[in-house]
Design a protein around this motif. Structure first.
Motif, mmCIF file in Angstrom:
data_model
loop_
_atom_site.group_PDB
_atom_site.id
_atom_site.type_symbol
_atom_site.label_atom_id
_atom_site.label_comp_id
_atom_site.label_asym_id
_atom_site.label_seq_id
_atom_site.Cartn_x
_atom_site.Cartn_y
_atom_site.Cartn_z
ATOM 1 N N GLY A 211 -8.205 -0.956 1.026
ATOM 2 C CA GLY A 211 -7.397 -1.683 1.988
ATOM 3 C C GLY A 211 -5.985 -1.974 1.562
ATOM 4 N N GLY A 212 -5.635 -1.651 0.321
ATOM 5 C CA GLY A 212 -4.271 -1.886 -0.122
ATOM 6 C C GLY A 212 -3.292 -0.938 0.544
ATOM 7 N N GLY A 213 -2.016 -1.200 0.336
ATOM 8 C CA GLY A 213 -1.002 -0.344 0.918
ATOM 9 C C GLY A 213 0.361 -0.993 0.851
ATOM 10 N N LEU A 214 1.289 -0.382 1.550
ATOM 11 C CA LEU A 214 2.670 -0.875 1.620
ATOM 12 C C LEU A 214 2.869 -1.600 2.939
ATOM 13 N N VAL A 215 3.397 -2.800 2.862
ATOM 14 C CA VAL A 215 3.626 -3.601 4.057
ATOM 15 C C VAL A 215 4.927 -4.369 3.901
ATOM 16 N N GLU B 259 6.306 -11.436 -3.602
ATOM 17 C CA GLU B 259 5.631 -11.893 -4.820
ATOM 18 C C GLU B 259 4.127 -11.703 -4.784
ATOM 19 N N ASP B 260 3.598 -11.283 -3.665
ATOM 20 C CA ASP B 260 2.179 -10.947 -3.577
ATOM 21 C C ASP B 260 1.910 -9.519 -4.049
ATOM 22 N N THR B 261 2.972 -8.778 -4.341
ATOM 23 C CA THR B 261 2.819 -7.406 -4.812
ATOM 24 C C THR B 261 2.048 -7.379 -6.131
ATOM 25 N N THR C 31 1.650 -3.533 -2.020
ATOM 26 C CA THR C 31 3.093 -3.585 -2.230
ATOM 27 C C THR C 31 3.735 -4.202 -0.997
ATOM 28 N N VAL C 32 4.462 -5.284 -1.215
ATOM 29 C CA VAL C 32 5.122 -5.981 -0.107
ATOM 30 C C VAL C 32 6.632 -5.805 -0.270
#
Length: 119
Positions: free
Chosen positions: A7-11, A87-89, A116-117
């Motif tokens: 479920g991770g990814g770039l947002v 900072e949640d990255t 990655t945020v």
């Protein structure tokens, strides 16, 4: 026991992601499922955890934004992450700790999923 996180990814900042953790194998009734994260150059830290009785704990900085939940029938844990910040990255890991009736304790880690945020 094996744990598979996804479920991770770039947002973009302000966006949402939902992480999932699928557990396989025998899960004892006395257990705690948790999500940890590790940012580059930092130590791994607890984000949230949920015990078999569904009591939850959330890190102060993610309260009101992240929600941990579980589905015992499906052996799944989830982390709904809203209002994401740069900072949640981090790489997010699911964790399972179990205790047998005899008091033996076991701990398992998933492989991690990168969140990655962007600002």
């Amino acid at each position: 026991v094996q744990l598979q996180a996804s479920g991770g990814g770039l947002v973009q900042a302000g966006g949402s992601l939902r992480l999932s953790c699928a557990a396989s194998g025998s899960i004892f009734a006395d257990n705690t499922l948790g999500w940890y994260r590790q940012a580059p150059g930092k130590q791994r830290e607890l984000v949230a955890q949920i015990i078999s009785g569904r009591d939850t704990i959330h890190k102060d900085s993610v309260k009101e934004r992240f929600i941990i939940s579980r589905d015992n029938d499906k052996k799944m844990a989830y982390l709904q992450m809203n209002s994401l910040k740069p900072e949640d990255t981090a790489v997010y890991y699911c964790n399972l700790r179990m205790r047998t009736l005899m008091g033996s304790e076991y701990e398992y880690w998933g492989q991690g999923t990168l969140v990655t945020v962007s600002s």
